[in-house]
Design an enzyme around this catalytic site. Structure first.
Site, PDB file in Angstrom:
ATOM      1  N   LYS A 175       7.427 -17.563   7.709  1.00 43.62           N
ATOM      2  CA  LYS A 175       7.258 -18.050   9.080  1.00 43.62           C
ATOM      3  C   LYS A 175       6.983 -16.876  10.023  1.00 43.62           C
ATOM      4  O   LYS A 175       7.409 -15.749   9.734  1.00 43.62           O
ATOM      5  CB  LYS A 175       8.485 -18.849   9.529  1.00 43.62           C
ATOM      6  CG  LYS A 175       9.818 -18.075   9.499  1.00 43.62           C
ATOM      7  CD  LYS A 175       9.971 -17.143  10.690  1.00 43.62           C
ATOM      8  CE  LYS A 175      11.006 -16.104  10.440  1.00 43.62           C
ATOM      9  NZ  LYS A 175      10.953 -14.989  11.405  1.00 43.62           N
ATOM     10  N   SER A 178       0.807  -1.216   0.000  1.00 40.51           N
ATOM     11  CA  SER A 178       0.000   0.000   0.000  1.00 40.51           C
ATOM     12  C   SER A 178       0.839   1.265   0.000  1.00 40.51           C
ATOM     13  O   SER A 178       0.311   2.353  -0.213  1.00 40.51           O
ATOM     14  CB  SER A 178      -0.929   0.011   1.220  1.00 40.51           C
ATOM     15  OG  SER A 178      -0.158  -0.011   2.419  1.00 40.51           O
ATOM     16  N   ARG A 179       2.144   1.137   0.193  1.00 41.12           N
ATOM     17  CA  ARG A 179       3.001   2.313   0.279  1.00 41.12           C
ATOM     18  C   ARG A 179       3.547   2.682  -1.093  1.00 41.12           C
ATOM     19  O   ARG A 179       4.251   1.882  -1.730  1.00 41.12           O
ATOM     20  CB  ARG A 179       4.156   2.053   1.240  1.00 41.12           C
ATOM     21  CG  ARG A 179       3.710   1.764   2.662  1.00 41.12           C
ATOM     22  CD  ARG A 179       4.901   1.712   3.594  1.00 41.12           C
ATOM     23  NE  ARG A 179       4.511   1.368   4.958  1.00 41.12           N
ATOM     24  CZ  ARG A 179       5.348   1.338   5.988  1.00 41.12           C
ATOM     25  NH1 ARG A 179       6.633   1.629   5.789  1.00 41.12           N
ATOM     26  NH2 ARG A 179       4.922   1.020   7.192  1.00 41.12           N
TER      27      ARG A 179
END
Length: 396
Positions: A135, A74-75
């Site tokens: 992870k 989104s940046r």
């Protein structure tokens, strides 16, 4: 030990030196239909922070059979950075936009904050796309098993990104254990220790349980996965999870003691508060011990902007001065023992194995069941630390 559905005690999968043992085929891996598409398989990457930009994107593009198709962030500055690094790349601002083009994708890699992993994986699998998840795959073993069942039901691949199975030092330990060079292993010591007296902030150090922050689930995920890969299921877990630094919210100094069904005991450390670093590995057997200092060079190389595709011959290779030593009765720091050539590190082998699994219908390099087994130990460790007692685990 061979009854463990999550981990088989063997060398890490992927390309290995000739003397290393072959990768196992997990018994629980379902038969999946192979992808028959010609040309590189198209990968969507969710997240372009540290994990996405430094690890996943470079490793995906290092594999000839994969193509980085779309990045979600989104940046705007990260979108631009991604396009600068990969000029043919698409960028979108939301995962919904990515999932709207699911027919153009063969794989989605999730490298976004931990709290988003399960929801994004569910959505991707529901859309019919195979998934790699950084992870920890989830917050709980139950969630990992749920995602595994969903992937199996839809005939899709689900894999956890436990890239440190392809660390140079771990590959070396796996070879020594498999070859019997140490005799019967009795104690396995493994450390990821750092000296960071000031918290960096961000979701990885958040105390909000939804963020799954702290070192137990961060570096501890790698430590436990490696121990289970080598020595199989665990019957008892003891842990200490402390918050040492002023202003810190989540555990930053953590120790685990695992008792494996095989009889091996694993002692694992993850710390940001270690002023004097211990050996990365100390493995003690009935015949000899192996001690190795320092870290695999691949992360540092990736952070510096080096790419494995540029010079594969030298990738993951360390100088002789960094080799560990094997011997008995003496300290390696005083010249005891003999130097052991370190296997080359090979992070690209993870995504190469993913590509191979997608095309053949074979097992993922790290399965959902293996990730669930790791998470079961981490959950037990959290409980052990909270209750100040040893937790007993059921083994199949």
């Amino acid at each position: 030990m061979d009854a463990n559905p999550g981990h088989t005690p063997a060398a890490p999968p992927g390309p290995a030196a000739p003397e290393a043992p072959a990768a196992p085929t997990p018994a629980e891996a379902p038969v999946r239909p192979p992808l028959t598409r010609r040309g590189p398989l198209r990968v969507g990457l969710v997240g372009y922070g540290l994990a996405g930009s430094v690890f996943h994107a470079p490793l995906i593009t290092a594999v000839d059979g994969l193509a980085l198709h779309t990045v979600v962030t989104s940046r705007p500055e990260r979108q631009q950075a991604a396009r600068d690094a990969y000029p043919d790349l698409r960028t979108v601002a939301t995962a919904e936009e990515l999932l709207g083009q699911e027919r153009e994708l063969d794989l989605i890699s999730i490298a976004s904050p931990n709290r988003t992993h399960v929801a994004l994986a569910r959505a991707a699998l529901a859309a019919g796309v195979s998934v790699v998840i950084d992870k920890p795959l989830a917050a709980t073993a139950a969630e990992a098993r749920e995602l595994t069942a969903l992937a199996e039901a839809r005939g899709l691949l689900l894999s956890a990104f436990h890239n440190r199975r392809w660390d140079n030092d771990f590959r070396t330990v796996a070879r020594l254990v498999a070859d019997g060079a140490l005799g019967d292993v009795q104690r396995f010591e493994s450390r990821f220790e750092r000296w960071r007296p000031q918290p960096k902030g961000g979701w990885r150090e958040s105390g909000d349980p939804a963020d799954i922050g702290g070192l137990l689930y961060d570096l501890g995920s790698h430590l436990v996965d490696q121990a289970l890969t080598l020595f199989g299921p665990v019957t008892a877990v003891y842990a200490e999870c402390d918050v040492r630094r002023p202003g810190a919210e989540a555990d930053d100094d953590t120790f685990l003691a695992l008792h494996h069904a095989s009889g091996v005991r694993s002692h694992l450390w993850a710390s940001a508060t270690t002023a004097q670093l211990g050996p990365r590995f100390r493995v003690l057997g009935s015949r000899a011990g192996y001690v190795k200092y320092g870290l695999d060079p691949q992360e540092a190389a990736l952070r510096e902007g080096r790419r494995p595709g540029a010079d594969r011959a030298a990738w993951g290779v360390e100088p002789e001065s960094c080799w560990g030593r094997i011997g008995s009765g003496e300290s390696p720091l005083s010249g005891g023992g003999e130097p052991v050539p370190t296997e080359p590190g090979d992070y690209p082998a993870y995504y190469a194995a993913v590509e191979r699994a997608l095309r053949t219908g074979g097992p993922a390099p790290v399965t959902g069941a293996q990730a669930a087994a790791t998470l079961a130990v981490l959950e037990a460790a959290r409980r052990a630390a909270t209750e100040s007692r040893t937790i007993t685990l059921d083994t199949p």
